[in-house]
Design a protein around this motif. Structure first.
Motif, PDB file in Angstrom:
ATOM      1  N   GLU A 137       0.782  -1.091  -0.141  1.00 22.29           N
ATOM      2  CA  GLU A 137      -0.148   0.173  -0.081  1.00 22.29           C
ATOM      3  C   GLU A 137       0.847   1.331  -0.081  1.00 22.29           C
ATOM      4  O   GLU A 137       1.444   1.603   0.966  1.00 22.29           O
ATOM      5  N   TRP A 138       0.951   1.912  -1.212  1.00 23.19           N
ATOM      6  CA  TRP A 138       1.857   3.149  -1.207  1.00 23.19           C
ATOM      7  C   TRP A 138       1.121   4.287  -0.773  1.00 23.19           C
ATOM      8  O   TRP A 138      -0.248   4.652  -1.093  1.00 23.19           O
ATOM      9  N   SER A 139       1.887   5.340  -0.220  1.00 18.58           N
ATOM     10  CA  SER A 139       1.432   6.534   0.290  1.00 18.58           C
ATOM     11  C   SER A 139       1.982   7.604  -0.422  1.00 18.58           C
ATOM     12  O   SER A 139       3.245   7.689  -0.679  1.00 18.58           O
ATOM     13  N   TYR A 140       1.295   8.895  -0.690  1.00 19.60           N
ATOM     14  CA  TYR A 140       1.953   9.905  -1.426  1.00 19.60           C
ATOM     15  C   TYR A 140       1.798  11.143  -0.988  1.00 19.60           C
ATOM     16  O   TYR A 140       2.459  12.171  -1.265  1.00 19.60           O
ATOM     17  N   GLU A 141       1.252  11.101   0.308  1.00 15.19           N
ATOM     18  CA  GLU A 141       1.245  12.204   1.256  1.00 15.19           C
ATOM     19  C   GLU A 141       1.727  11.837   2.625  1.00 15.19           C
ATOM     20  O   GLU A 141       1.270  10.537   3.092  1.00 15.19           O
TER      21      GLU A 141
ATOM     22  N   PRO B 269       0.648  11.283   6.675  1.00 16.76           N
ATOM     23  CA  PRO B 269      -0.531  10.902   7.421  1.00 16.76           C
ATOM     24  C   PRO B 269      -1.068  12.233   8.029  1.00 16.76           C
ATOM     25  O   PRO B 269      -0.214  12.992   8.394  1.00 16.76           O
TER      26      PRO B 269
END
Length: 87
Positions: free
Chosen positions: A75-79, A81
């Motif tokens: 699960e990739w995050s671009y911002e 949290p």
């Protein structure tokens, strides 16, 4: 400071400033969020194969990646949290 595991193995290859920037980025991410940016299922020390995949096959713009189960994709995050400590 966070140290890339590749630096612990004897290598003939010299590493430049990019490894230092990687370390600083991971350290800043952890200071801001309270967790490491790349976490394979079982942890980075137990699942080295997936940790390698997360750090080398990261999509452009992704700043974090987590694998919640052994058989799941990342699960990739671009911002950062919402709970980020930066104001």
């Amino acid at each position: 400071m966070y140290e890339r595991a590749v630096l612990r193995k004897p290598q003939k290859k010299a590493y430049g400033v990019t490894v230092d920037l990687w370390s600083i980025g991971v350290t800043f991410y952890q200071a801001a969020t309270g967790r490491l940016p790349f976490i394979p299922f079982g942890g980075p020390r137990k699942n080295k194969e997936m940790m390698y995949k997360i750090t080398t096959q990261k999509p452009e713009g992704a700043i974090a990646g987590v694998q919640h189960r052994d058989d799941e994709s990342i699960e990739w995050s671009y911002e950062l949290p919402i709970s980020c400590r930066l104001s």
